[in-house]
Motif scaffolding. Structure first.
Motif, PDB file in Angstrom:
ATOM      1  N   PRO A 137       0.800  -1.222   0.000  1.00 55.91           N
ATOM      2  CA  PRO A 137       0.000   0.000   0.000  1.00 55.91           C
ATOM      3  C   PRO A 137       0.835   1.275   0.000  1.00 55.91           C
ATOM      4  CG  PRO A 137      -0.845  -1.567   1.604  1.00 55.91           C
ATOM      5  CD  PRO A 137       0.449  -2.120   1.092  1.00 55.91           C
ATOM      6  N   LYS A 138       1.970   1.244   0.681  1.00 59.55           N
ATOM      7  CA  LYS A 138       2.832   2.430   0.728  1.00 59.55           C
ATOM      8  C   LYS A 138       3.362   2.766  -0.667  1.00 59.55           C
ATOM      9  CE  LYS A 138       6.867   4.234   3.171  1.00 59.55           C
ATOM     10  NZ  LYS A 138       7.919   3.936   4.142  1.00 59.55           N
ATOM     11  N   THR A 139       3.785   1.753  -1.409  1.00 57.82           N
ATOM     12  CA  THR A 139       4.277   1.977  -2.761  1.00 57.82           C
ATOM     13  C   THR A 139       3.147   2.417  -3.676  1.00 57.82           C
ATOM     14  OG1 THR A 139       6.029   0.350  -2.450  1.00 57.82           O
ATOM     15  CG2 THR A 139       5.503   0.944  -4.709  1.00 57.82           C
ATOM     16  N   MET A 140       1.980   1.803  -3.537  1.00 63.68           N
ATOM     17  CA  MET A 140       0.844   2.184  -4.374  1.00 63.68           C
ATOM     18  C   MET A 140       0.464   3.635  -4.142  1.00 63.68           C
ATOM     19  SD  MET A 140      -1.025   1.191  -6.785  1.00 63.68           S
ATOM     20  CE  MET A 140      -2.067   2.356  -7.635  1.00 63.68           C
ATOM     21  N   GLU A 141       0.496   4.070  -2.901  1.00 63.98           N
ATOM     22  CA  GLU A 141       0.189   5.467  -2.615  1.00 63.98           C
ATOM     23  C   GLU A 141       1.243   6.386  -3.229  1.00 63.98           C
ATOM     24  OE1 GLU A 141      -1.911   8.691  -1.643  1.00 63.98           O
ATOM     25  OE2 GLU A 141      -2.600   6.618  -1.629  1.00 63.98           O
ATOM     26  N   ALA A 142       2.499   5.981  -3.196  1.00 65.29           N
ATOM     27  CA  ALA A 142       3.566   6.774  -3.827  1.00 65.29           C
ATOM     28  C   ALA A 142       3.354   6.834  -5.338  1.00 65.29           C
ATOM     29  CB  ALA A 142       4.934   6.182  -3.500  1.00 65.29           C
ATOM     30  N   LYS A 152       0.490   9.322  -6.020  1.00 68.19           N
ATOM     31  CA  LYS A 152       0.916  10.715  -5.834  1.00 68.19           C
ATOM     32  C   LYS A 152       1.814  11.173  -6.980  1.00 68.19           C
ATOM     33  CE  LYS A 152       0.540  11.057  -0.830  1.00 68.19           C
ATOM     34  NZ  LYS A 152       1.220  11.196   0.444  1.00 68.19           N
ATOM     35  N   ALA A 153       2.760  10.329  -7.360  1.00 71.48           N
ATOM     36  CA  ALA A 153       3.662  10.683  -8.461  1.00 71.48           C
ATOM     37  C   ALA A 153       2.895  10.813  -9.772  1.00 71.48           C
ATOM     38  CB  ALA A 153       4.770   9.640  -8.589  1.00 71.48           C
ATOM     39  N   ALA A 154       1.952   9.896 -10.016  1.00 80.83           N
ATOM     40  CA  ALA A 154       1.156   9.949 -11.248  1.00 80.83           C
ATOM     41  C   ALA A 154       0.326  11.221 -11.286  1.00 80.83           C
ATOM     42  CB  ALA A 154       0.264   8.720 -11.356  1.00 80.83           C
ATOM     43  N   LEU A 155      -0.262  11.594 -10.172  1.00 85.93           N
ATOM     44  CA  LEU A 155      -1.065  12.810 -10.103  1.00 85.93           C
ATOM     45  C   LEU A 155      -0.233  14.025 -10.499  1.00 85.93           C
ATOM     46  CD1 LEU A 155      -3.878  13.939  -9.155  1.00 85.93           C
ATOM     47  CD2 LEU A 155      -2.773  14.361  -6.959  1.00 85.93           C
ATOM     48  N   THR A 156       0.951  14.122  -9.934  1.00 88.49           N
ATOM     49  CA  THR A 156       1.826  15.258 -10.232  1.00 88.49           C
ATOM     50  C   THR A 156       2.296  15.253 -11.679  1.00 88.49           C
ATOM     51  OG1 THR A 156       2.562  15.335  -7.935  1.00 88.49           O
ATOM     52  CG2 THR A 156       3.973  16.412  -9.561  1.00 88.49           C
ATOM     53  N   LEU A 157       2.730  14.093 -12.162  1.00 88.85           N
ATOM     54  CA  LEU A 157       3.225  14.007 -13.537  1.00 88.85           C
ATOM     55  C   LEU A 157       2.128  14.299 -14.564  1.00 88.85           C
ATOM     56  CD1 LEU A 157       5.550  10.869 -13.304  1.00 88.85           C
ATOM     57  CD2 LEU A 157       6.269  13.215 -13.840  1.00 88.85           C
ATOM     58  N   ILE A 158       0.956  13.725 -14.376  1.00 90.39           N
ATOM     59  CA  ILE A 158      -0.135  13.958 -15.328  1.00 90.39           C
ATOM     60  C   ILE A 158      -0.568  15.414 -15.283  1.00 90.39           C
ATOM     61  CG2 ILE A 158      -2.512  13.356 -15.945  1.00 90.39           C
ATOM     62  CD1 ILE A 158      -1.914  10.509 -14.865  1.00 90.39           C
ATOM     63  N   ALA A 203      10.092   8.456 -10.674  1.00 90.22           N
ATOM     64  CA  ALA A 203       9.575   9.397  -9.675  1.00 90.22           C
ATOM     65  C   ALA A 203       9.296   8.699  -8.341  1.00 90.22           C
ATOM     66  CB  ALA A 203       8.304  10.064 -10.192  1.00 90.22           C
ATOM     67  N   VAL A 204       8.913   7.430  -8.409  1.00 88.05           N
ATOM     68  CA  VAL A 204       8.613   6.671  -7.195  1.00 88.05           C
ATOM     69  C   VAL A 204       9.874   6.069  -6.591  1.00 88.05           C
ATOM     70  CG1 VAL A 204       7.289   4.706  -6.281  1.00 88.05           C
ATOM     71  CG2 VAL A 204       6.272   6.192  -8.004  1.00 88.05           C
TER      72      VAL A 204
END
Length: 196
Positions: free
Chosen positions: A10-15, A18-24, A40-41
């Protein structure tokens, strides 16, 4: 980037989210690659597949999460037993506050809707219609009880939503008006146009 020690599940999935949100948000869905996301992760590109099937799944997850959260929170924010005018005021305050604090999610949900594949697109459009329906129902009730002058509730709802959502494109937290003041200004603009 080096992988964060102890990052897994779950920790990696959340990362990843978050990274996808910023990049997109910064580059657009079509412009990003899974390699960029993995960098990014701080994981190997192949490791992404332990968490997601493909880039489309990531986009759908972000937009779906945004829409389901929006629907759940508007239900809490707008009192079901209140008069239509009070419901409309609550809806406006909620919409402005929610959208100002989640600008990245709102931008992606609106601008990248076109990037969703057909089945995913249909799900999100259905959720959007549910949200729009909250406002349309308020306007219809206000028309029925005579408190609101709205000949075309659906068209009025789309106009109101466009105005309220537009705040995301220009609002600055450091601007001369607070989020609360802007919500009040928007409320007054809308109510002057439709209160009977």
């Amino acid at each position: 980037m080096a992988r964060t020690a102890g990052s897994h599940g779950p920790k990696t999935m959340e990362a990843i989210r978050k990274a996808a949100l910023t990049l997109i948000y910064r580059k657009g869905y079509e412009a990003i690659t899974l390699r960029q996301l993995a960098d990014a992760v701080g994981i190997q590109p192949g490791s992404l597949y332990n968490h997601v099937r493909n880039k489309q799944d990531i986009l759908f997850d972000l937009v779906h999460d945004h829409m389901t959260t929006l629907l759940a929170e508007v239900e809490q924010a707008v009192p079901a037993d209140a008069a239509p005018l009070a419901q409309l005021e609550a809806f406006i305050a909620f919409h402005v506050g929610y959208h100002i604090t989640r600008r990245e999610q709102v931008f992606i949900a609106n601008s990248e809707l076109r990037s969703l594949e057909a089945p995913n697109h249909s799900v999100i459009v259905g959720l959007r219609k549910q949200y729009e329906g909250v406002l349309i129902d308020i306007l219809r009730q206000g028309r029925a009880d005579g408190s609101l002058r709205v000949d075309e509730p659906t068209i009025a709802a789309y106009a109101i939503l466009s105005m309220l959502t537009g705040i995301c494109s220009w609002y600055q937290p450091t601007g001369r008006k607070s989020a609360e003041q802007l919500a009040t200004l928007h409320r007054d603009l809308i109510l002057r146009g439709i209160v009977a």
